[in-house]
Design a protein around this motif. Sequence first.
Motif, PDB file in Angstrom:
ATOM      1  N   GLY A  32       0.922  -1.245  -0.060  1.00 31.79           N
ATOM      2  CA  GLY A  32      -0.023  -0.037  -0.061  1.00 31.79           C
ATOM      3  C   GLY A  32       0.750   1.304  -0.089  1.00 31.79           C
ATOM      4  N   ALA A  33       0.467   2.124   0.948  1.00 29.57           N
ATOM      5  CA  ALA A  33       1.439   3.442   1.078  1.00 29.57           C
ATOM      6  C   ALA A  33       2.598   3.046   1.792  1.00 29.57           C
ATOM      7  CB  ALA A  33       0.482   4.426   1.451  1.00 29.57           C
ATOM      8  N   ALA A  34       2.888   2.016   2.387  1.00 34.09           N
ATOM      9  CA  ALA A  34       3.993   1.840   3.392  1.00 34.09           C
ATOM     10  C   ALA A  34       5.133   1.221   2.750  1.00 34.09           C
ATOM     11  CB  ALA A  34       3.576   0.862   4.506  1.00 34.09           C
ATOM     12  N   ASP A  35       6.417   1.767   3.097  1.00 30.29           N
ATOM     13  CA  ASP A  35       7.692   1.419   2.154  1.00 30.29           C
ATOM     14  C   ASP A  35       8.535   1.457   3.128  1.00 30.29           C
ATOM     15  OD1 ASP A  35       8.530   2.550  -1.016  1.00 30.29           O
ATOM     16  OD2 ASP A  35      10.033   2.803   0.665  1.00 30.29           O
ATOM     17  N   VAL A  36       9.603   0.367   3.102  1.00 31.00           N
ATOM     18  CA  VAL A  36      10.739   0.112   3.493  1.00 31.00           C
ATOM     19  C   VAL A  36      11.842   0.111   2.795  1.00 31.00           C
ATOM     20  CG1 VAL A  36      12.156  -1.144   5.457  1.00 31.00           C
ATOM     21  CG2 VAL A  36       9.902  -0.414   5.702  1.00 31.00           C
ATOM     22  N   SER A  37      13.100   0.857   2.950  1.00 30.70           N
ATOM     23  CA  SER A  37      13.879   0.672   1.762  1.00 30.70           C
ATOM     24  C   SER A  37      15.416   0.664   2.419  1.00 30.70           C
ATOM     25  CB  SER A  37      13.909   2.065   1.070  1.00 30.70           C
ATOM     26  OG  SER A  37      12.706   2.141   0.197  1.00 30.70           O
TER      27      SER A  37
ATOM     28  N   GLN B 282       5.263  15.819   4.601  1.00 33.30           N
ATOM     29  CA  GLN B 282       4.431  15.801   3.461  1.00 33.30           C
ATOM     30  C   GLN B 282       4.927  15.188   2.400  1.00 33.30           C
ATOM     31  OE1 GLN B 282       1.043  16.924   3.412  1.00 33.30           O
ATOM     32  NE2 GLN B 282       1.255  17.244   5.736  1.00 33.30           N
ATOM     33  N   ILE B 283       4.403  14.043   1.610  1.00 35.90           N
ATOM     34  CA  ILE B 283       4.759  13.600   0.402  1.00 35.90           C
ATOM     35  C   ILE B 283       3.318  13.444  -0.328  1.00 35.90           C
ATOM     36  CG2 ILE B 283       5.674  11.443  -0.822  1.00 35.90           C
ATOM     37  CD1 ILE B 283       7.221  10.971   1.657  1.00 35.90           C
ATOM     38  N   LEU B 284       3.314  14.032  -1.508  1.00 37.48           N
ATOM     39  CA  LEU B 284       2.126  14.071  -2.368  1.00 37.48           C
ATOM     40  C   LEU B 284       0.874  14.675  -1.308  1.00 37.48           C
ATOM     41  CD1 LEU B 284       2.780  10.846  -4.527  1.00 37.48           C
ATOM     42  CD2 LEU B 284       3.354  13.368  -5.211  1.00 37.48           C
ATOM     43  N   GLY B 285       1.235  15.617  -0.732  1.00 40.30           N
ATOM     44  CA  GLY B 285       0.265  16.198   0.041  1.00 40.30           C
ATOM     45  C   GLY B 285      -0.332  15.137   1.174  1.00 40.30           C
ATOM     46  N   ARG B 286       0.187  14.071   1.318  1.00 41.49           N
ATOM     47  CA  ARG B 286      -0.207  13.339   2.607  1.00 41.49           C
ATOM     48  C   ARG B 286       0.877  13.225   3.928  1.00 41.49           C
ATOM     49  NH1 ARG B 286      -1.491   7.242   0.752  1.00 41.49           N
ATOM     50  NH2 ARG B 286      -2.607   7.294   2.553  1.00 41.49           N
ATOM     51  N   GLN B 287       0.476  13.325   4.954  1.00 40.04           N
ATOM     52  CA  GLN B 287       1.212  13.244   6.153  1.00 40.04           C
ATOM     53  C   GLN B 287       1.945  12.081   6.349  1.00 40.04           C
ATOM     54  OE1 GLN B 287       1.821  16.135   7.694  1.00 40.04           O
ATOM     55  NE2 GLN B 287       2.971  15.271   9.684  1.00 40.04           N
ATOM     56  N   ILE B 288       3.025  11.939   6.261  1.00 38.67           N
ATOM     57  CA  ILE B 288       3.933  10.522   6.442  1.00 38.67           C
ATOM     58  C   ILE B 288       4.907  10.522   7.477  1.00 38.67           C
ATOM     59  CG2 ILE B 288       5.526   9.328   4.920  1.00 38.67           C
ATOM     60  CD1 ILE B 288       2.844   9.347   3.720  1.00 38.67           C
ATOM     61  N   LYS B 289       4.885   9.409   8.235  1.00 37.55           N
ATOM     62  CA  LYS B 289       5.710   9.125   9.476  1.00 37.55           C
ATOM     63  C   LYS B 289       6.944   8.542   8.831  1.00 37.55           C
ATOM     64  CE  LYS B 289       4.163   8.534  13.732  1.00 37.55           C
ATOM     65  NZ  LYS B 289       3.658   7.800  14.603  1.00 37.55           N
ATOM     66  N   THR B 290       8.179   8.808   9.486  1.00 36.13           N
ATOM     67  CA  THR B 290       9.496   8.379   8.950  1.00 36.13           C
ATOM     68  C   THR B 290      10.510   7.642  10.052  1.00 36.13           C
ATOM     69  OG1 THR B 290      10.835  10.521   8.983  1.00 36.13           O
ATOM     70  CG2 THR B 290       9.517   9.964   6.927  1.00 36.13           C
ATOM     71  N   HIS B 291      10.998   6.792   9.863  1.00 34.23           N
ATOM     72  CA  HIS B 291      12.214   6.413  10.758  1.00 34.23           C
ATOM     73  C   HIS B 291      13.443   5.985   9.841  1.00 34.23           C
ATOM     74  CE1 HIS B 291      13.310   3.283  13.929  1.00 34.23           C
ATOM     75  NE2 HIS B 291      14.383   4.246  13.941  1.00 34.23           N
TER      76      HIS B 291
ATOM     77  N   ALA C   3      11.900   3.466   6.980  1.00 37.54           N
ATOM     78  CA  ALA C   3      10.442   3.111   6.811  1.00 37.54           C
ATOM     79  C   ALA C   3       9.749   4.390   6.564  1.00 37.54           C
ATOM     80  CB  ALA C   3      10.045   2.617   8.166  1.00 37.54           C
ATOM     81  N   LEU C   4       8.775   4.743   5.763  1.00 34.33           N
ATOM     82  CA  LEU C   4       8.030   5.715   5.552  1.00 34.33           C
ATOM     83  C   LEU C   4       6.506   5.090   5.561  1.00 34.33           C
ATOM     84  CD1 LEU C   4      10.016   6.854   2.479  1.00 34.33           C
ATOM     85  CD2 LEU C   4       9.665   8.428   4.499  1.00 34.33           C
ATOM     86  N   ALA C   5       5.756   5.695   6.047  1.00 36.44           N
ATOM     87  CA  ALA C   5       4.058   5.242   5.812  1.00 36.44           C
ATOM     88  C   ALA C   5       3.241   6.349   6.537  1.00 36.44           C
ATOM     89  CB  ALA C   5       4.027   3.999   6.580  1.00 36.44           C
ATOM     90  N   PRO C   6       1.840   6.363   6.123  1.00 38.13           N
ATOM     91  CA  PRO C   6       0.938   7.118   6.918  1.00 38.13           C
ATOM     92  C   PRO C   6       0.843   6.500   8.225  1.00 38.13           C
ATOM     93  CG  PRO C   6       0.003   6.234   4.478  1.00 38.13           C
ATOM     94  CD  PRO C   6       1.509   5.856   4.981  1.00 38.13           C
ATOM     95  N   ALA C   7       0.340   7.339   9.086  1.00 45.16           N
ATOM     96  CA  ALA C   7       0.121   6.934  10.660  1.00 45.16           C
ATOM     97  C   ALA C   7      -0.455   5.756  10.631  1.00 45.16           C
ATOM     98  CB  ALA C   7      -0.449   8.084  11.431  1.00 45.16           C
ATOM     99  N   SER C   8      -1.498   5.559   9.748  1.00 41.60           N
ATOM    100  CA  SER C   8      -2.486   4.358   9.873  1.00 41.60           C
ATOM    101  C   SER C   8      -1.543   2.950   9.663  1.00 41.60           C
ATOM    102  CB  SER C   8      -3.590   4.402   9.048  1.00 41.60           C
ATOM    103  OG  SER C   8      -2.904   4.453   7.705  1.00 41.60           O
ATOM    104  N   SER C   9      -0.431   2.905   8.922  1.00 37.61           N
ATOM    105  CA  SER C   9       0.232   1.938   8.582  1.00 37.61           C
ATOM    106  C   SER C   9       1.787   2.197   9.250  1.00 37.61           C
ATOM    107  CB  SER C   9       0.109   1.506   7.168  1.00 37.61           C
ATOM    108  OG  SER C   9       0.391   2.525   6.232  1.00 37.61           O
TER     109      SER C   9
END
Length: 134
Positions: free
Chosen positions: A21-26, A84-93, A107-113
Amino acid sequence: MPLNWVKRIRTNPGVFRVASGAADVSGWAYPRTERLPQTHAELATARDALVRQAQKRSASFKLSSSAITKVHGWPAIELRGTQQILGRQIKTHSVHVFRAGEYVFEALAPASSFTVADQKVLAPLIRSLRFRRL
């Protein structure tokens, strides 16, 4: 890693990306020719530089916490924040490990994921790291 996450190999300096989904780990591996930070003071300076870089890349980046630590005995810096990424609030670690170069895991993802990305994917990945002998 949860089964519904898709893995992709990246080109240098990227090593991998797993996503759901909108969650990403790189992960990235950056060769470094300069002396790597080792002392607490050097790591504090490096941390400040990493925060400035993040703010330069994304004016919306806000640091929520940072830590100077070790990952499997190697000096490391952890940064947590939001942007903000593409207008969405994203948490990062992000975790920056200094060992014969700089290895970055993020890790990057909206708060929900974000909890899944951070605790179910990134944390086990960091625990499972094995470095070859230098």
